[in-house]
Design a protein around this motif. Structure first.
Motif, short mmCIF file in Angstrom:
data_model
loop_
_atom_site.label_atom_id
_atom_site.label_comp_id
_atom_site.label_asym_id
_atom_site.label_seq_id
_atom_site.Cartn_x
_atom_site.Cartn_y
_atom_site.Cartn_z
N VAL A 151 0.85 -1.19 0.00
CA VAL A 151 0.00 0.00 0.00
C VAL A 151 0.88 1.24 0.00
O VAL A 151 2.10 1.16 0.15
CB VAL A 151 -0.95 0.00 1.22
N SER A 152 0.28 2.39 -0.15
CA SER A 152 1.01 3.65 -0.17
C SER A 152 1.73 3.89 1.16
O SER A 152 1.20 3.60 2.22
CB SER A 152 0.02 4.80 -0.43
N ARG A 153 2.95 4.41 1.08
CA ARG A 153 3.80 4.76 2.22
C ARG A 153 4.38 3.53 2.92
O ARG A 153 4.51 3.51 4.15
CB ARG A 153 3.09 5.66 3.24
N THR A 154 4.74 2.55 2.15
CA THR A 154 5.48 1.42 2.71
C THR A 154 6.92 1.40 2.20
O THR A 154 7.58 0.36 2.18
CB THR A 154 4.78 0.08 2.38
N SER A 155 7.39 2.56 1.76
CA SER A 155 8.79 2.76 1.35
C SER A 155 9.17 2.04 0.07
O SER A 155 10.34 1.70 -0.14
CB SER A 155 9.75 2.34 2.47
N LYS A 156 8.20 1.81 -0.82
CA LYS A 156 8.50 1.08 -2.06
C LYS A 156 9.51 1.83 -2.93
O LYS A 156 10.47 1.24 -3.41
CB LYS A 156 7.20 0.83 -2.85
N THR A 157 9.28 3.13 -3.14
CA THR A 157 10.16 3.88 -4.04
C THR A 157 11.56 4.06 -3.47
O THR A 157 12.55 3.75 -4.16
CB THR A 157 9.53 5.24 -4.39
N PRO A 158 11.74 4.56 -2.25
CA PRO A 158 13.12 4.70 -1.73
C PRO A 158 13.85 3.37 -1.64
O PRO A 158 15.06 3.30 -1.88
CB PRO A 158 12.93 5.34 -0.35
N LEU A 159 13.11 2.31 -1.33
CA LEU A 159 13.73 0.99 -1.27
C LEU A 159 14.17 0.53 -2.66
O LEU A 159 15.23 -0.08 -2.83
CB LEU A 159 12.75 0.00 -0.66
N SER A 160 13.36 0.84 -3.67
CA SER A 160 13.71 0.49 -5.05
C SER A 160 15.01 1.16 -5.47
O SER A 160 15.89 0.53 -6.07
CB SER A 160 12.58 0.92 -6.01
N ILE A 161 15.15 2.43 -5.15
CA ILE A 161 16.36 3.18 -5.52
C ILE A 161 17.56 2.67 -4.74
O ILE A 161 18.67 2.54 -5.28
CB ILE A 161 16.15 4.69 -5.30
N TYR A 162 17.36 2.38 -3.47
CA TYR A 162 18.47 1.86 -2.66
C TYR A 162 18.97 0.53 -3.22
O TYR A 162 20.18 0.32 -3.37
CB TYR A 162 18.02 1.68 -1.21
N LEU A 163 18.04 -0.35 -3.55
CA LEU A 163 18.43 -1.64 -4.12
C LEU A 163 19.06 -1.48 -5.50
O LEU A 163 19.96 -2.23 -5.87
CB LEU A 163 17.20 -2.56 -4.21
N ALA A 164 18.59 -0.48 -6.26
CA ALA A 164 19.18 -0.22 -7.57
C ALA A 164 20.66 0.13 -7.44
O ALA A 164 21.47 -0.23 -8.29
CB ALA A 164 18.43 0.89 -8.28
N ASN A 165 21.00 0.82 -6.35
CA ASN A 165 22.41 1.15 -6.10
C ASN A 165 23.22 -0.08 -5.74
O ASN A 165 24.45 -0.01 -5.67
CB ASN A 165 22.51 2.20 -5.00
N LYS A 166 22.54 -1.18 -5.48
CA LYS A 166 23.20 -2.47 -5.26
C LYS A 166 23.10 -3.34 -6.52
O LYS A 166 23.26 -4.56 -6.47
CB LYS A 166 22.55 -3.21 -4.09
N ASN A 167 22.78 -2.70 -7.64
CA ASN A 167 22.68 -3.38 -8.94
C ASN A 167 21.49 -4.33 -9.06
O ASN A 167 21.52 -5.30 -9.81
CB ASN A 167 23.97 -4.15 -9.28
N VAL A 168 20.43 -4.05 -8.31
CA VAL A 168 19.21 -4.85 -8.40
C VAL A 168 18.16 -4.06 -9.16
O VAL A 168 17.87 -2.91 -8.82
CB VAL A 168 18.66 -5.21 -6.99
#
Length: 275
Positions: A151-168
């Motif tokens: 649901v909204s505000r479960t940190s999906k977007t910031p978590l996506s970017i953080y994981l992207a910095n780990k090449n995911v």
């Protein structure tokens, strides 16, 4: 009162010393210090000048990172002769790794900042996560390494970017009762989907803050407990239908949740796709 001088000296940018010292400083309730950073130090003459300057300060300490052992040894020698306090951050690590691998280090300053395949993969992963953020394009589901739902505000977007910095490569999909989720999340392997949940109380708090930043009243239904419980119940049904891993992010920092996901990927042997 003169500030304690903390010198950060490196043969490259000096990010390692900067991160280590700033992290350690959080453990001390004081602002009685001044950081003095010296990057790309390449010669003994530069070390001489830095040590001479440190000697002029009433209280000074030098932290240094040199990958070339001769430069590290010279710095240590000059520190001792000047009667200063110094800490070699790199050498013990380099020595330990050399013993572990039975190899000699390359001793090339700044090699970790060179544009290599890993760097370009990281950029590609970030671009992917931005492109397939918030369910913009369901085609990203089949291309992603990991799909985050919640649901909204479960940190999906910031978590996506953080994981992207780990090449995911991450795609994230919002769940809310008024819209059916993309059919693709029911057809791919469930182990590639991570459900994110948050406590009703925490969601109430963060949604009220979100409404404030948008200039809307905190009493809007978006932040209401009844609406939140409805959304969480709906998301729970979807996650159980999929049979995916579920993480409660209510008391977790982004880094903790990301570490959980990376460990999960290793355990489940989820490989990272090439685009």
């Amino acid at each position: 009162m003169d500030l304690n001088a903390i010198y950060l000296v490196s043969d490259s940018v000096g990010e390692t010393a900067d991160l280590v010292i700033r992290s350690a400083l959080f453990q001390f309730e004081t602002e009685n210090y001044q950081l003095k950073k010296y990057s790309y130090v390449q010669t003994p003459e530069e070390i001489d000048a830095i040590c001479a300057k440190a000697g002029e300060d009433e209280k000074a300490m030098i932290f240094y990172t040199f990958v070339q052992k001769e430069m590290a040894a010279y710095m240590q020698d000059r520190i001792e002769k000047a009667g200063l306090i110094g800490v070699d951050i790199y050498s013990p690590v380099m020595k330990g790794l050399g013993q572990l691998f039975q190899l000699k280090p390359l001793e090339k300053p700044g090699i970790n900042r060179q544009l290599n395949k890993e760097y370009f993969n990281r950029v590609e992963a970030i671009e992917f996560s931005v492109k397939y953020d918030d369910g913009r394009d369901p085609r990203g589901i089949e291309k992603a390494d990991i799909i985050l739902i919640g649901v909204s505000r479960t940190s999906k977007t910031p978590l996506s970017i953080y994981l992207a910095n780990k090449n995911v490569k991450v795609a994230n999909i919002p769940l809310f009762p008024e819209s059916k989720p993309p059919k693709e999340i029911f057809t791919i392997a469930p182990e590639r989907i991570i459900g994110l949940v948050n406590s009703p109380k925490k969601l109430n708090e963060v949604r009220k803050e979100r409404l404030k930043t948008l200039g809307l009243p905190p009493s809007a239904s978006y932040a209401g407990m009844e609406r939140i419980l409805e959304e969480l119940e709906y998301a729970d049904r979807i996650m159980k239908q999929i049979g995916c891993e579920v993480i409660d992010v209510s008391n977790k920092a982004i880094e903790e949740t990301a570490d959980h996901i990376l460990h999960y990927m290793d355990v489940m042997n989820i490989s990272r796709k090439q685009l």
